[in-house]
Scaffold this motif. Sequence first.
Motif, PDB file in Angstrom:
ATOM      1  N   GLU A 284       0.835  -1.204   0.000  1.00 47.15           N
ATOM      2  CA  GLU A 284       0.000   0.000   0.000  1.00 47.15           C
ATOM      3  C   GLU A 284       0.870   1.256   0.000  1.00 47.15           C
ATOM      4  N   TRP A 285       1.939   1.240   0.809  1.00 50.19           N
ATOM      5  CA  TRP A 285       2.819   2.414   0.853  1.00 50.19           C
ATOM      6  C   TRP A 285       3.486   2.621  -0.509  1.00 50.19           C
ATOM      7  N   ILE A 286       3.930   1.545  -1.120  1.00 53.26           N
ATOM      8  CA  ILE A 286       4.565   1.647  -2.439  1.00 53.26           C
ATOM      9  C   ILE A 286       3.581   2.214  -3.456  1.00 53.26           C
ATOM     10  N   GLU A 287       2.344   1.727  -3.431  1.00 51.97           N
ATOM     11  CA  GLU A 287       1.338   2.218  -4.375  1.00 51.97           C
ATOM     12  C   GLU A 287       1.033   3.695  -4.134  1.00 51.97           C
ATOM     13  N   ASP A 288       0.916   4.079  -2.859  1.00 55.54           N
ATOM     14  CA  ASP A 288       0.621   5.477  -2.531  1.00 55.54           C
ATOM     15  C   ASP A 288       1.759   6.417  -2.915  1.00 55.54           C
ATOM     16  N   ASN A 289       2.967   5.868  -2.999  1.00 53.77           N
ATOM     17  CA  ASN A 289       4.152   6.676  -3.315  1.00 53.77           C
ATOM     18  C   ASN A 289       4.792   6.217  -4.624  1.00 53.77           C
ATOM     19  N   ARG A 290       3.960   5.721  -5.528  1.00 52.59           N
ATOM     20  CA  ARG A 290       4.473   5.102  -6.744  1.00 52.59           C
ATOM     21  C   ARG A 290       5.321   6.044  -7.588  1.00 52.59           C
ATOM     22  N   GLU A 291       4.938   7.307  -7.670  1.00 50.22           N
ATOM     23  CA  GLU A 291       5.702   8.244  -8.487  1.00 50.22           C
ATOM     24  C   GLU A 291       7.125   8.381  -7.966  1.00 50.22           C
ATOM     25  N   ASP A 292       7.264   8.547  -6.634  1.00 49.47           N
ATOM     26  CA  ASP A 292       8.605   8.630  -6.046  1.00 49.47           C
ATOM     27  C   ASP A 292       9.364   7.321  -6.224  1.00 49.47           C
TER      28      ASP A 292
END
Length: 299
Positions: A284-292
Amino acid sequence: MNLIALKQRTKTVLSLTALTGVVMLSACGAEEGSGEEGTSDSEEKPTITLGEVPYDQALPLLAIIESIAEELGYPTEIMEGDVGVMYTGIARGDVDVYADMWLPTLHASYLDQYEDSIELLGTLYENADTGWAVPEYMEDINSIEDLKGNEDMFDYEVVGIEPGAGMMPVSEEVIEEYDLDLELVSASTEAMLAEVSRLTANEEPVVFLAWRPHSMFQLFDIKMLDDPNDIWEKDDVVTGVGADFEEKAPDLHGFLEDFEISIEDVEEMMVSMEDEELDDLADEWIEDNREDVDEWLES
């Protein structure tokens, strides 16, 4: 708390009492020679060994890195141990990545021993608090200096954590520097938190080791004690890898150089770990911060 079961992986457990004692737990999934045809991309890449210490703040970082490593096609395994074991493991080549190095102060003695064998990569988060804490209801105790002459309130004890933790020798220095009649009691982090929970439930005095990020700040109404002598210093938390890691996993090395996360995000994940699977929280964290994440992967 040990790492909740993540994705299919091999888990390597390094003995705390004998560095050469390694117990291998069988991998979930097909073993070598199982007769399965074909070779996946992940099997063609080397296995990445990630270091796991028994401190909850390190677990979300470990889960995110493991997920990214597997996204890049690397099989992963976990090696458990205390802080000293992690530094020794990286220096010996037993551990590839340890993402919980508190520098420049808390882990300075470990890094001094092995700095020629460890490469420091990105800073995960900055200015992490470490020190001693008491409950908010102890209105007259706001500084370490306030403990002097009041040691009996705490049964002459500071509730500590694992003896191998970097905070323990610093705490001994605090006791000496402030001339406190206190004994530092070592225990597991879970035991320390259980004692804090028991005593705060009845609004009894307690002084204990505290640091951020940690869920204790959401679980208990507590405050860090001021340190007029500036023994406790704010550290940055850094990812360390073995000297040959860039050659072994150049794309993951590039990601780790730039990977960063906020203290608030780590604490939020730590609280959620009680009810949700850690691998799900990491994804979930990776998806929420996918652009970074994509930028870090391209670096």
